[in-house]
Design a protein around this motif. Structure first.
Motif, PDB file in Angstrom:
ATOM      1  N   TYR A  15       0.889  -1.228   0.167  1.00 38.58           N
ATOM      2  CA  TYR A  15       0.005  -0.099   0.020  1.00 38.58           C
ATOM      3  C   TYR A  15       0.909   1.413   0.079  1.00 38.58           C
ATOM      4  CZ  TYR A  15      -4.077  -3.185   1.281  1.00 38.58           C
ATOM      5  OH  TYR A  15      -4.662  -4.224   1.072  1.00 38.58           O
ATOM      6  N   ASP A  18       1.989   1.818  -3.404  1.00 38.62           N
ATOM      7  CA  ASP A  18       1.169   2.025  -4.418  1.00 38.62           C
ATOM      8  C   ASP A  18      -0.276   2.602  -3.880  1.00 38.62           C
ATOM      9  OD1 ASP A  18      -0.432   2.026  -6.929  1.00 38.62           O
ATOM     10  OD2 ASP A  18      -0.053   0.029  -7.497  1.00 38.62           O
ATOM     11  N   ALA A  20      -2.582   4.088  -5.058  1.00 39.51           N
ATOM     12  CA  ALA A  20      -3.833   3.844  -5.942  1.00 39.51           C
ATOM     13  C   ALA A  20      -4.390   2.911  -5.857  1.00 39.51           C
ATOM     14  CB  ALA A  20      -3.363   4.202  -7.326  1.00 39.51           C
ATOM     15  N   PHE A  21      -3.573   1.578  -5.597  1.00 41.41           N
ATOM     16  CA  PHE A  21      -4.116   0.450  -5.372  1.00 41.41           C
ATOM     17  C   PHE A  21      -4.775   0.054  -3.963  1.00 41.41           C
ATOM     18  CE2 PHE A  21      -2.879  -4.060  -3.364  1.00 41.41           C
ATOM     19  CZ  PHE A  21      -3.790  -4.687  -4.621  1.00 41.41           C
ATOM     20  N   LEU A  23      -6.266   2.439  -2.377  1.00 41.55           N
ATOM     21  CA  LEU A  23      -7.677   3.033  -2.618  1.00 41.55           C
ATOM     22  C   LEU A  23      -8.580   2.112  -3.211  1.00 41.55           C
ATOM     23  CD1 LEU A  23      -6.935   6.749  -3.585  1.00 41.55           C
ATOM     24  CD2 LEU A  23      -7.842   5.676  -1.407  1.00 41.55           C
ATOM     25  N   GLY A  24      -8.079   1.440  -4.095  1.00 42.61           N
ATOM     26  CA  GLY A  24      -9.027   0.380  -5.257  1.00 42.61           C
ATOM     27  C   GLY A  24      -9.325  -0.706  -4.222  1.00 42.61           C
ATOM     28  N   ASN A  27     -11.986   0.618  -1.684  1.00 47.76           N
ATOM     29  CA  ASN A  27     -13.469   0.850  -2.416  1.00 47.76           C
ATOM     30  C   ASN A  27     -14.070  -0.401  -2.627  1.00 47.76           C
ATOM     31  OD1 ASN A  27     -13.577   3.692  -2.527  1.00 47.76           O
ATOM     32  ND2 ASN A  27     -12.355   3.822  -4.105  1.00 47.76           N
TER      33      ASN A  27
END
Length: 116
Positions: A15, A18, A20-21, A23-24, A27
């Motif tokens: 994490y 990355d 953005a990963f 956050l994915g 979500n």
């Protein structure tokens, strides 16, 4: 409280490298509705972004409270959940499930079935 330390450390590192990963993943957890898994991911993210103690300080929560909240059996109030997210530079957002249900040109009252 953290049973699988090597896995948590590995995920925190992933994490951190990355965001953005990360956050994915959050979500996806919110979409699936699995609260225990969401809390594990939040704990790992807290570890990745400064540590649980730093997040507790930023969220104005005591360390015991944040560990209890982020445990697999935790059941955080919305205010605590929001404070933890804010401490990590995140926020909770609401999105429509289906684009056809909500149109920006539609007045909010008519979408909610309220008289105009």
């Amino acid at each position: 409280m953290m049973k699988n330390r090597p896995h948590d450390d590995a995920m925190a590192e992933l994490y951190r490298g990355d965001p953005a990963f990360a956050l994915g993943v959050i979500n996806d957890m919110l979409e699936d509705g699995d609260q225990a898994e969401l809390l594990i991911v939040l704990r790992q993210m807290a570890q990745a972004f400064g540590g649980v103690q730093a997040v507790a300080e930023q969220a104005h929560l005591n360390l015991t409270q944040i560990y209890r909240t982020l445990s697999p059996k935790g059941n955080p109030a919305l205010s605590i959940f929001s404070a933890i997210l804010k401490a990590m530079g995140l926020r909770l957002a609401v999105q429509p499930l289906c684009r056809r249900l909500f149109h920006l040109s539609t007045p909010p009252d008519s979408v909610l079935g309220l008289p105009a």
